[in-house]
Structures are given as structure tokens and as C-alpha cells.
Design an enzyme around this catalytic site. Structure first.
Site, mmCIF file in Angstrom:
data_model
loop_
_atom_site.group_PDB
_atom_site.id
_atom_site.type_symbol
_atom_site.label_atom_id
_atom_site.label_comp_id
_atom_site.label_asym_id
_atom_site.label_seq_id
_atom_site.Cartn_x
_atom_site.Cartn_y
_atom_site.Cartn_z
ATOM 1 N N GLU A 162 45.293 34.645 52.195
ATOM 2 C CA GLU A 162 44.756 35.361 53.372
ATOM 3 C C GLU A 162 43.566 34.673 54.029
ATOM 4 O OE1 GLU A 162 44.216 39.409 52.014
ATOM 5 O OE2 GLU A 162 46.283 39.547 51.334
ATOM 6 N N GLU A 267 55.241 40.062 47.821
ATOM 7 C CA GLU A 267 54.654 41.374 48.098
ATOM 8 C C GLU A 267 55.565 42.230 48.978
ATOM 9 O OE1 GLU A 267 50.477 41.198 48.955
ATOM 10 O OE2 GLU A 267 50.207 39.330 47.856
HETATM 11 O O1 G3I Z 1 40.645 49.558 38.217
HETATM 12 C C1 G3I Z 1 40.103 50.675 38.922
HETATM 13 C C2 G3I Z 1 40.087 51.873 38.024
HETATM 14 O O2 G3I Z 1 39.209 51.630 36.962
HETATM 15 C C3 G3I Z 1 39.649 53.094 38.844
HETATM 16 O O3 G3I Z 1 39.738 54.232 38.052
HETATM 17 C C4 G3I Z 1 40.543 53.279 40.062
HETATM 18 C C5 G3I Z 1 40.080 54.419 40.951
HETATM 19 O O4 G3I Z 1 40.468 54.225 42.295
HETATM 20 O O5 G3I Z 1 40.485 52.099 40.821
HETATM 21 C C6 G3I Z 1 40.977 50.974 40.129
HETATM 22 O O6 G3I Z 1 40.935 49.869 40.949
HETATM 23 C C7 G3I Z 1 41.909 49.813 41.971
HETATM 24 C C8 G3I Z 1 42.793 48.612 41.714
HETATM 25 O O7 G3I Z 1 43.667 48.428 42.799
HETATM 26 C C9 G3I Z 1 43.630 48.763 40.439
HETATM 27 O O8 G3I Z 1 44.510 49.827 40.572
HETATM 28 C C10 G3I Z 1 41.170 49.655 43.299
HETATM 29 O O9 G3I Z 1 40.482 50.862 43.589
HETATM 30 C C11 G3I Z 1 42.148 49.360 44.391
HETATM 31 O O10 G3I Z 1 41.435 49.040 45.582
HETATM 32 C C12 G3I Z 1 43.000 48.170 44.004
HETATM 33 O O11 G3I Z 1 43.941 47.966 45.027
HETATM 34 C C13 G3I Z 1 44.635 46.753 44.974
HETATM 35 C C14 G3I Z 1 44.401 45.973 46.275
HETATM 36 O O12 G3I Z 1 45.180 44.790 46.262
HETATM 37 C C15 G3I Z 1 42.943 45.604 46.448
HETATM 38 O O13 G3I Z 1 42.800 44.804 47.580
HETATM 39 C C16 G3I Z 1 46.112 47.062 44.834
HETATM 40 O O14 G3I Z 1 46.357 47.631 43.560
HETATM 41 C C17 G3I Z 1 46.949 45.790 45.005
HETATM 42 O O15 G3I Z 1 48.306 46.153 45.112
HETATM 43 C C18 G3I Z 1 46.537 45.076 46.267
HETATM 44 O O16 G3I Z 1 47.268 43.870 46.365
HETATM 45 C C19 G3I Z 1 47.035 43.072 47.544
HETATM 46 C C20 G3I Z 1 47.330 41.644 47.166
HETATM 47 O O17 G3I Z 1 46.536 41.273 46.077
HETATM 48 C C21 G3I Z 1 47.079 40.704 48.350
HETATM 49 N N1 G3I Z 1 47.818 41.131 49.513
HETATM 50 C C22 G3I Z 1 47.644 42.513 49.904
HETATM 51 C C23 G3I Z 1 47.947 43.448 48.735
HETATM 52 C C24 G3I Z 1 47.823 44.861 49.149
HETATM 53 O O18 G3I Z 1 46.478 45.170 49.490
#
Ligand code: G3I
Length: 377
Positions: A162, A267
Site C-alpha cells: 500500500e 485479500e
Molecule cells: O488484537 C486485538 C485484540 O487484542 C483486541 O481485543 C481486539 C479488539 O478490537 O482488537 C484486536 O486487534 C484487531 C486486529 O485486527 C486483530 O483482530 C484490530 O483492532 C483490528 O484493527 C485489526 O484489523 C486488521 C486490519 O488489517 C488492520 O489494518 C484486520 O484483522 C485485517 O484483516 C486487516 O488486513 C488488511 C491487510 O493487512 C492489508 N490490506 C487491507 C486489509 C484490510 O484492512
């Protein structure tokens, strides 16, 4: 040895052929135990999935057979991003990534690494660097340590994720601000030196828009002109039922492939919910408020939408199959609808249905349609 290889290959195909013949729509819930998408699509491309931590560590017991059966390429959904794998200068967390490799090796799957250089989910200590020498040294340590650890075991890496904006300009990330665009070539050079055998990808979302596409092509050409090894372009496919169009997807595949690189569809998920503020791609800055109006399928997915999703998946897989010679891998961003990040983006707390398996890990109509592209049943 060659004789043995030919015979065992033939046997696998016999099983797949039998599965194709015996799999009619009403039987889609009872697929043969060991045959999945990865087998049907083995002649064309890898079929991957992003795995969350519970899946990587095997805690999601009810999904482990499905994961072994359906996918032959695994990506950590979050656990190999810098904030998790390299949270502070001298601290690396390899426990979960190591488990991903163990699982993949046990199941005979490959690992795709996501991601070495990304402005988001970035460790704070990297985000705060202002000095160019310190940034160069940090990127060197980061890439050498992580890519070096898995050298020879990993299939491919998202080296940079990105880096391009929707208008085609380079994103003003901390890497760009401190090192200028040279950080791109540096990252690919470092990755190639740390692991000469892995395929090295640039990965991004909204890759079908014309302005962004031209920007990515400009950037990749520059990296190539600078003599760095770049093997592929990953098109994140966070798509919707109607957009992008098949024409836009096809044009993009062809234009990127004309750079002489492999194309990975990464993705993949298809959002079936109303799209507030016309969000496309995965810019996590674009969030909207939850309301009943934009969360219409809390109690279940209407059959008409389930069918529209199945048709959409069928159409895009027909296109992928048409360009099988250009495409190396198709990776779904999640395993079942309940795991998907799309339940929380661009609105938190919705009930979305973007994948091929439902919340009980049962294949949906879309799964069958994706198989049908191969079987014609
Ligand atoms: O690990 C914490 C956990 O401890 C907590 O209890 C929970 C409460 O919300 O949050 C958890 O963290 C989350 C993490 O995913 C694991 O589930 C974050 O809040 C959340 O923001 C995070 O989101 C991830 C996101 O990237 C962050 O940018 C998504 O799972 C993941 O699917 C997403 O993947 C990205 C790719 O890496 C790049 N391209 C876009 C794609 C979608 O955003």
C-alpha cells in the site's frame, strides 16, 4: 522416481475427477473429505487464505480440517505485521509466525508473508524515526532478521504494501518522508539479499482504478529500472457485488502483467452490504456509523443476495481461469464469514457475508459456483 511422481499425480487427478463428477449442487455440503478448492485449481494457481491467530495456533478446532482441505497457501492475517513481529527495536515475536510455518508444513501448504514494509500496523519505534541513516539501518535489520529467518521455507513475500494513493502519487508514509522513494528499491534489494529464493511482491488495494494503476505501474517500472528484483504484483480484491467491473479487473491484470511480473489476487472478499460513502478498497480511514439501514442482513442473508454473491464469484473465477497463465495465486481474506474483517469495515459491528464459507463453516452457493467454473457441473 519419475514414474512414481507420474503415477501419484495421476492418482490425485483421478480423485479430483471423481469428486468433480460426484459433486452436484445439492451435495455441496458433503464434499469428499480430502478434496478442496486447492485440488480443483491446482493446474491453474494456488488457493490461499488469511489465517487469524486462533486458526494459526489450532485453537479454532472446528476449522482446522477445512483449512487443510481447501487451501494450499497460508498468510498470517495480522501476526507478521511489524507491530506484532517486531514491536520494539530489539524485540521480535516469532512464536505465532513459527506456528504458521509448522501448520503449513504439516498440511503441505506454502506460506506467503504479509508484510515487510507497511505504513499501517507499524511498530511505534519505526513510526517515530526521523533520521535517514537510522531508517536505512532499521529497514536492513527488520528485513534481514525476518526474511532471513524464513529464507528457503517461505514461498513469497509482500515486500511493500500500500505505497500508492488513489490518485497514483506515492503515499507520504514515514518511509517516504525519511528516505524518499528510494525506500522502495531498498526494500526489494534487502528482501532479495535476505532470501534469494522467495518471490517478491508489491501488494495494494483499489488496484483497478485507472489513476492508481498508472501510479503503481510507474512505481514498479522505476524499481525495475533501478535493478531490483520484483517478481509480482498483488491485487488486493476487497471488492463489491457490482464493482469493480470485470472489464476493469481484466484490464488491470493485463496491464500489470505487461510489466513482466506475476499477478496474485490477494485479500479476496466480496462485500454484500450497502456501501456508505461509496468506500472502495481498504483505506481504514474511511469509516462510517452503524445503523439498521446499513446492516440489513443481521438475521440471515436473503437467497437473492446469496445467489448474486455466487454469480459474482463465478464471474471473477471465470476471469481468473481465463488468465491462469498470468495468475500465481488467489488468496481469500479470511476463512468463514464470521472471521471476516468486513464485519467491521467500513462500519463496525455489521453482519457481512463476503466469503465462500458461512458462520458454521458450511460451503455457500458461491463455493459451488467457484467449483463449477472448473467442473462445469
Ligand atoms: O488484537 C486485538 C485484540 O487484542 C483486541 O481485543 C481486539 C479488539 O478490537 O482488537 C484486536 O486487534 C484487531 C486486529 O485486527 C486483530 O483482530 C484490530 O483492532 C483490528 O484493527 C485489526 O484489523 C486488521 C486490519 O488489517 C488492520 O489494518 C484486520 O484483522 C485485517 O484483516 C486487516 O488486513 C488488511 C491487510 O493487512 C492489508 N490490506 C487491507 C486489509 C484490510 O484492512
Amino acid at each position: 522416481m519419475n514414474w512414481f511422481r507420474t503415477q501419484s499425480h495421476g492418482l490425485i487427478w483421478l480423485i479430483v475427477a471423481f469428486a468433480i463428477i460426484s459433486c452436484s449442487e445439492d451435495k455441496v455440503g458433503e464434499l469428499p473429505a480430502d478434496v478442496g478448492l486447492k485440488d480443483y485449481y491446482a493446474p491453474e494457481f494456488l488457493i490461499g487464505a488469511a489465517l487469524n491467530r486462533r486458526q494459526i495456533t489450532g485453537e479454532s478446532t472446528e476449522q482446522m480440517d477445512l483449512i487443510a482441505r481447501e487451501y494450499n497457501s497460508y498468510t498470517a492475517e495480522n501476526d507478521m505485521k511489524s507491530m506484532h513481529i517486531h514491536p520494539s527495536r530489539d524485540e521480535y515475536n516469532f512464536d505465532v509466525p513459527d506456528k504458521l510455518f509448522e501448520l503449513a508444513e504439516k498440511n503441505g501448504a506454502k506460506v506467503h508473508g504479509h508484510t515487510l514494509i507497511w505504513h499501517s500496523q507499524l511498530s511505534r519505534f519505526i513510526r517515530e524515526i526521523e533520521d535517514p541513516d537510522e531508517m536505512r539501518q532499521t529497514l536492513t535489520d527488520h528485513i534481514n532478521t525476518i526474511a532471513g529467518r524464513y529464507a528457503g521455507r517461505i514461498d513469497s513475500w509482500d515486500v511493500v504494501n500500500e505505497a500508492v494513493e488513489g490518485d497514483g502519487s506515492l503515499r507520504e508514509s514515514v518511509f517516504y518522508k525519511v528516505l524518499g522513494e528510494d525506500y522502495l528499491t531498498l526494500a526489494f534489494d534487502l528482501a532479495a539479499a535476505a532470501d534469494p529464493t522467495a518471490d517478491l511482491y508489491y501488494n495494494d488495494y483499489s488496484m483497478t482504478g485507472e489513476a492508481k494503476r498508472n501510479g503503481v505501474i510507474r512505481m514498479v517500472k522505476k524499481i525495475q529500472e533501478n535493478g531490483a528484483k520484483i517478481d509480482g504484483i498483488g491485487m488486493q480484491a476487497h471488492w463489491h457485488l457490482e464493482t469493480p467491473t470485470l472489464e476493469e479487473i481484466e484490464t488491470s491484470i493485463l496491464e500489470y502483467a505487461a510489466l513482466g511480473v506475476k499477478i496474485a489476487i490477494t485479500e479476496l472478499d466480496i462485500d454484500v452490504l450497502p456501501n456508505p460513502r461509496n468506500v472502495s478498497g481498504a483505506d481504514i480511514g474511511q469509516r462510517a456509523e452503524l445503523s439498521d439501514e446499513i446492516n440489513p442482513y443481521k438475521e440471515g442473508l436473503p437467497e437473492s443476495v446469496n445467489e448474486a454473491l455466487a454469480r459474482r464469484y463465478e464471474d471473477i473465477f471465470r476471469l481468473f481461469k481465463k488468465h491462469e497463465d498470468l495468475i500465481s495465486r488467489v488468496t481469500f481474506w479470511g476463512v468463514n464469514d464470521g472471521n471476516s474483517w468486513k464485519n467491521n469495515f467500513p462500519v463496525r459491528g455489521r453482519t457481512n457475508y463476503p466469503l465462500l464459507f458461512d458462520r458454521n463453516n458450511k460451503p455457500k452457493k458461491a463455493y459451488h459456483q467457484v467449483l463449477q467454473v472448473k467442473s462445469g457441473v
